[in-house]
Design a protein around this motif. Sequence first.
Motif, PDB file in Angstrom:
ATOM      1  N   ALA B 241      13.218  17.055   2.918  1.00 61.33           N
ATOM      2  CA  ALA B 241      14.466  16.395   2.535  1.00 61.33           C
ATOM      3  C   ALA B 241      14.783  15.245   3.487  1.00 61.33           C
ATOM      4  N   PHE B 242      14.599  15.490   4.794  1.00 65.56           N
ATOM      5  CA  PHE B 242      14.928  14.418   5.737  1.00 65.56           C
ATOM      6  C   PHE B 242      13.932  13.267   5.630  1.00 65.56           C
ATOM      7  N   ALA B 243      12.676  13.564   5.307  1.00 68.43           N
ATOM      8  CA  ALA B 243      11.717  12.463   5.121  1.00 68.43           C
ATOM      9  C   ALA B 243      12.150  11.604   3.930  1.00 68.43           C
ATOM     10  N   PHE B 244      12.585  12.261   2.833  1.00 72.24           N
ATOM     11  CA  PHE B 244      13.010  11.495   1.660  1.00 72.24           C
ATOM     12  C   PHE B 244      14.178  10.577   1.996  1.00 72.24           C
ATOM     13  N   VAL B 245      15.188  11.141   2.705  1.00 76.11           N
ATOM     14  CA  VAL B 245      16.377  10.333   2.951  1.00 76.11           C
ATOM     15  C   VAL B 245      16.090   9.280   4.025  1.00 76.11           C
ATOM     16  N   PHE B 246      15.150   9.571   4.905  1.00 73.19           N
ATOM     17  CA  PHE B 246      14.736   8.584   5.908  1.00 73.19           C
ATOM     18  C   PHE B 246      14.169   7.356   5.203  1.00 73.19           C
ATOM     19  N   ILE B 247      13.360   7.606   4.174  1.00 73.13           N
ATOM     20  CA  ILE B 247      12.799   6.499   3.404  1.00 73.13           C
ATOM     21  C   ILE B 247      13.910   5.676   2.770  1.00 73.13           C
ATOM     22  N   THR B 248      14.892   6.364   2.145  1.00 76.09           N
ATOM     23  CA  THR B 248      15.985   5.625   1.519  1.00 76.09           C
ATOM     24  C   THR B 248      16.700   4.749   2.533  1.00 76.09           C
ATOM     25  N   VAL B 249      17.025   5.353   3.702  1.00 80.02           N
ATOM     26  CA  VAL B 249      17.791   4.607   4.693  1.00 80.02           C
ATOM     27  C   VAL B 249      16.989   3.415   5.207  1.00 80.02           C
ATOM     28  N   LEU B 250      15.695   3.639   5.506  1.00 74.52           N
ATOM     29  CA  LEU B 250      14.906   2.538   6.062  1.00 74.52           C
ATOM     30  C   LEU B 250      14.649   1.457   5.024  1.00 74.52           C
ATOM     31  N   TYR B 251      14.236   1.863   3.816  1.00 74.30           N
ATOM     32  CA  TYR B 251      13.815   0.864   2.829  1.00 74.30           C
ATOM     33  C   TYR B 251      15.004   0.142   2.220  1.00 74.30           C
ATOM     34  N   LYS B 252      16.148   0.819   2.122  1.00 74.07           N
ATOM     35  CA  LYS B 252      17.291   0.164   1.472  1.00 74.07           C
ATOM     36  C   LYS B 252      18.214  -0.497   2.475  1.00 74.07           C
ATOM     37  N   ILE B 253      18.780   0.301   3.392  1.00 78.70           N
ATOM     38  CA  ILE B 253      19.810  -0.265   4.267  1.00 78.70           C
ATOM     39  C   ILE B 253      19.195  -1.186   5.304  1.00 78.70           C
ATOM     40  N   PHE B 254      18.118  -0.726   5.945  1.00 82.95           N
ATOM     41  CA  PHE B 254      17.604  -1.482   7.081  1.00 82.95           C
ATOM     42  C   PHE B 254      16.417  -2.354   6.708  1.00 82.95           C
ATOM     43  N   GLN B 255      16.291  -2.704   5.443  1.00 78.94           N
ATOM     44  CA  GLN B 255      15.217  -3.601   5.035  1.00 78.94           C
ATOM     45  C   GLN B 255      15.235  -4.908   5.835  1.00 78.94           C
ATOM     46  N   PRO B 256      16.425  -5.510   6.101  1.00 73.14           N
ATOM     47  CA  PRO B 256      16.417  -6.750   6.899  1.00 73.14           C
ATOM     48  C   PRO B 256      15.882  -6.566   8.308  1.00 73.14           C
ATOM     49  N   LEU B 257      15.938  -5.338   8.840  1.00 73.18           N
ATOM     50  CA  LEU B 257      15.424  -5.102  10.196  1.00 73.18           C
ATOM     51  C   LEU B 257      13.977  -4.624  10.160  1.00 73.18           C
ATOM     52  N   HIS B 258      13.267  -4.972   9.098  1.00 75.49           N
ATOM     53  CA  HIS B 258      11.942  -4.402   8.862  1.00 75.49           C
ATOM     54  C   HIS B 258      11.011  -4.540  10.055  1.00 75.49           C
ATOM     55  N   THR B 259      11.008  -5.731  10.675  1.00 75.92           N
ATOM     56  CA  THR B 259      10.073  -5.948  11.786  1.00 75.92           C
ATOM     57  C   THR B 259      10.400  -5.039  12.958  1.00 75.92           C
ATOM     58  N   VAL B 260      11.707  -4.749  13.143  1.00 75.00           N
ATOM     59  CA  VAL B 260      12.085  -3.871  14.262  1.00 75.00           C
ATOM     60  C   VAL B 260      11.547  -2.480  14.021  1.00 75.00           C
ATOM     61  N   TRP B 261      11.844  -1.910  12.851  1.00 77.08           N
ATOM     62  CA  TRP B 261      11.462  -0.505  12.677  1.00 77.08           C
ATOM     63  C   TRP B 261       9.996  -0.311  12.389  1.00 77.08           C
ATOM     64  N   PHE B 262       9.318  -1.354  11.935  1.00 79.85           N
ATOM     65  CA  PHE B 262       7.887  -1.183  11.677  1.00 79.85           C
ATOM     66  C   PHE B 262       7.140  -0.852  12.966  1.00 79.85           C
ATOM     67  N   ASN B 263       7.412  -1.636  14.023  1.00 78.96           N
ATOM     68  CA  ASN B 263       6.728  -1.386  15.295  1.00 78.96           C
ATOM     69  C   ASN B 263       7.114  -0.048  15.876  1.00 78.96           C
TER      70      ASN B 263
END
Lengths: 104, 465
Positions: B241-263
């Motif tokens: 469940a937490f993996a699913f919601v982690f994906i939602t939060v990263l891909y939707k809300i923090f999409q503009p910070l993609h370079t930060v969270w990718f590394n």
Amino acid sequence: MLTPGLYHLLFISSALFFIGVYGFVTRRNLVTMLMSIELVLNSVNLNFIAFNKYLWPNGLDGLFFTIFIIAIAAAEAAVAIAIIINLYRSHNSIDVEQAEEMKY
Amino acid sequence: MNDFLLLMKPELVISIIIFLLLFIKIGKGMSNAGMLLLIQVLLLINFGLGFFKMEEGSLFGGLYKTDMLIAYQKNLLNLGVFLISLLFADWFKKSDHLAEFFMLMLSSLLGMFFLISSGNLLMFYLSLELASIPVAAMANFDLHKKIASEAAMKMILSSAFSSGILLFGISLLYGATGTISFDLLPSVVTGSSLQIMAFIFLFAAFAFKLSIVPFHLWTADVYQGAPTATSAFLSVISKGAFAFVFITVLYKIFQPLHTVWFNLIMLLSVVTMLVGNLFALRQQSIKRFLAFSSIAQVGFILVGISSNSSAGTAAVVYFVLIYIFSNLAAFAVAGTIESQTGKESVNDYKGLYQTNPFLCWMMALALFSLAGVPPTAGFFGKLFLITAGAQNANYLFVIVVALNLVISLYYYLRIIRAMFMDKNEQPIQKLMVPASVKLGLIICAGGIVLTGLVSWIYDYIQLLS
């Protein structure tokens, strides 16, 4: 006379947050650790209220969040204290150093 | 009104089951076996209802939203809980408070459902607490055991502390953007320093829940001390469940910070895998071993998440489906042996094949699937995760991940060698495996073999995401 502004409130809330984190890491008594967590949660409440009042006065998001945090913190403390009482029954102590059955 | 009932159907069904159990419990007492059978039937109905009318929509002004993929994820979690009710029958029948255990477990599941379909940070926080507080009570269910209370204490303190950190992050995000709605946030997240700090606090809280290194320290202790059913729930359902919601939060809300969270994710994924693998090498307790193996598996899930594409989402959902079958089977074998003999050390498993061939084969199949050996589904799960991770052309990263797969093979095989090849004068005697555990294990084995070979399952998930 100086009226409190956003920066004063943020200073207090950050200080509370880090005092809470410090207490959680250094204290060895379970009830005191729980109190430190409450400090962290209250610093968050202060943050929300300050941001709501000074930066985003049009909505009530921050205020509502605060009310929910207070309620949940009470629920969390209730479960935590129940667990601590049970731990006290089996270990005769609420010192974290005594709970050391499992390591590595 | 109709919309309301249909869209929130999974949550409503779970709530009805919780109340039903409560009324039966406070009404006339039922025997444990009858109660367990009732619960299994109810959960099976619940799982079946999940496939009926999966729809898309949002409620309460965007607080709650659902779509086909979310409904599918909820079905996976339902399947996992149904399997838990089958697989740990042995322990459940001996438990004094069976109904309460399931009430807590289903409350936590309800929280996870709301968590997956939350559309607002307030809803997100509330459901996260609903998902994690009951688990701490579940960890303390063997009230007379010393290590159970220690495990529960570690669980509740670390989860309370992590939610404090999460809230601090949310408050900073609110201060920087002025909104808490998932729909409005992506347009106002610009990557200012305050927002990055808020993101790091949020990330730390997720790392606590998913037990990503360096926030993994509670995992092994809680898994070892808690009842095996709780450990299985934590390691499979809650992680999923937490993996699913982690994906939602990263891909939707923090999409503009993609370079930060990718590394960040790439680094933590490698560290998580390494630490999980290296600590798993030297464990003697089988539950502790499974805890570190599940930390390593989270590292592999992160590889899929790092791809930042719909292929990553599909790979993670598919992997969680396989992970449910394989990890639950491994925990079930360990739990059955533990509840009947009290033994849970790897040395006690020596020579198990002479007396309990069925349990041994199931354990071997589950461990092969966890290690990712080809005919089992685990191989395909890992394959898709790594393919998704390789999309960003980070081949060094993928090579490190593949090397970690080799390390993990060693310690999974260590258990299998102990069971099949090592000699032991006094192996564990022949155990009575209850029918429902047998049924559950056979379902798991079927899942492990078939999920990989039946290709439309992956196609269907890919279609949804």
